[in-house]
Design a protein around this motif. Structure first.
Motif, PDB file in Angstrom:
ATOM      1  N   TRP A 175       0.859  -1.065   0.111  1.00 33.40           N
ATOM      2  CA  TRP A 175      -0.078   0.008   0.081  1.00 33.40           C
ATOM      3  C   TRP A 175       0.760   1.377   0.033  1.00 33.40           C
ATOM      4  N   ARG A 197       0.757   5.300   0.605  1.00 29.25           N
ATOM      5  CA  ARG A 197       0.011   6.416   1.675  1.00 29.25           C
ATOM      6  C   ARG A 197      -0.420   7.291   0.374  1.00 29.25           C
ATOM      7  N   ASN A 231      -8.003   7.366  -0.166  1.00 33.46           N
ATOM      8  CA  ASN A 231      -7.684   6.110   0.769  1.00 33.46           C
ATOM      9  C   ASN A 231      -8.261   4.676   0.068  1.00 33.46           C
ATOM     10  N   ARG A 247      -7.846  -2.968   3.934  1.00 34.08           N
ATOM     11  CA  ARG A 247      -7.695  -1.640   3.986  1.00 34.08           C
ATOM     12  C   ARG A 247      -9.166  -0.993   3.549  1.00 34.08           C
ATOM     13  N   THR A 298     -10.912   1.465   5.933  1.00 33.43           N
ATOM     14  CA  THR A 298     -11.335   2.851   5.338  1.00 33.43           C
ATOM     15  C   THR A 298     -13.131   3.305   5.243  1.00 33.43           C
ATOM     16  N   CYS A 350      -4.830   5.736   7.458  1.00 30.66           N
ATOM     17  CA  CYS A 350      -5.366   6.263   6.666  1.00 30.66           C
ATOM     18  C   CYS A 350      -5.427   7.928   6.759  1.00 30.66           C
TER      19      CYS A 350
END
Length: 313
Positions: free
Chosen positions: A26, A28, A44, A77, A81, A222
């Motif tokens: 992942w 950012r 996100n 994720r 989120t 996040c």
């Protein structure tokens, strides 16, 4: 490198032969403390979808098991989120989407469990029966990753997010920092409540704490742009340590379940020996977990400190 056929999808991935890239972690998203809460949600979701889509061809080809792991991380994720930003979202739509994501994740969990288990066996006599069962689970996982239903799910989630599915009177237009502070405070309090007077030998309750630790960490990541990395690090260091120990303990519980399957096929002696080793390892990890929790509890969350926010956003 193994060529695979990638199907078309609604975000513009053409049908073509492509080479498998290395497993993708992942990344950012580019946000700032002054980004709007709704934009942070969309960014996100996009970052998680990109992680899923980047790893799906590798998971289909079943080369490096890390592709499957990173695909699952991306799916988790996405769910995290949705959870972290649920105050923004139309509740029924978000819940319906979360259920679909959870069901998709189940298809990959068994394969990942066998991958981790086999990797822990070395030259054990258990390796052959584990490989047979793991191969069956991996075939199911590949079939799920190839399916049109799964191929479109993450992109459908992103299209939904970009449609700004805000609930009435949501604060999607407010700066992310204030929204994130409230979301992280709720997640932190849920974790503290779940661990209150906990007996760390209680595996189901320990698992609940593990889930909440993971959700809090994903929530922190996040909304990371709202605070200085140096301000976040003391808290995140202790949180990561907790997640690592709880993850190892969860692996032990998974191995016990898989060993029970193998024992049912007649490999009882090596299973018994393995269970003894797992028990000893578990006892040592529980001692470490008690210490890690005592170290985590008094650490002040960074989102409560005004100086932790970046100057100028």
């Amino acid at each position: 490198m193994i060529p695979v056929v990638a199907g078309s999808n609604p975000v513009g991935h053409p049908t073509l032969k492509q080479r498998i890239l290395p497993p993708q972690k992942w990344l950012r998203p580019a946000l700032s403390a002054k980004s709007r809460a709704g934009d942070a949600f969309i960014a996100n979701v996009k970052a998680a979808v990109e992680q899923v889509n980047a790893n799906r061809p590798g998971a289909v080809a079943a080369g490096d098991p890390e592709h499957l792991h990173q695909l699952r991380v991306g799916m988790r994720r996405l769910r995290s989120t949705l959870r972290a930003c649920r105050a923004l979202l139309r509740r029924k739509e978000a819940a319906r989407l979360d259920r679909r994501l959870r069901e998709a994740l189940r298809a990959f969990g068994e394969a990942r469990d066998w991958d981790v288990f086999e990797g822990s066996l070395g030259r054990s006599a258990l390796r052959r029966p584990a490989r047979e069962r793991g191969d069956a689970a991996r075939r199911k996982a590949r079939a799920s990753a190839r399916s049109a239903q799964f191929r479109f799910l993450s992109d459908e989630t992103l299209a939904w997010a970009r449609g700004r599915p805000w609930r009435a009177r949501s604060n999607a237009g407010l700066p992310m920092e204030g929204f994130a502070r409230d979301a992280l405070e709720r997640a932190h309090l849920r974790l503290l409540k779940a661990a209150e007077q906990v007996d760390w030998n209680d595996a189901p309750r320990r698992h609940r704490v593990r889930i909440l630790v993971k959700r809090l960490r994903y929530g922190c990541e996040c909304f990371a742009a709202a605070w200085l990395d140096s301000a976040m690090e003391p808290f995140l260091k202790e949180l990561r340590r907790l997640q690592e120990i709880l993850g190892e303990l969860n692996d032990i519980e998974v191995q016990r379940r898989l060993l029970a399957e193998i024992a049912g096929a007649g490999a009882t002696h090596p299973v018994t020996a393995r269970l003894r080793k797992l028990g000893a390892r578990e006892r040592g990890l529980i001692v470490k977990l008690r210490r890690a929790w005592r170290a985590f509890e008094p650490v002040s969350p960074y989102w409560r400190v005004p100086e932790a926010a970046p100057v100028g956003g």
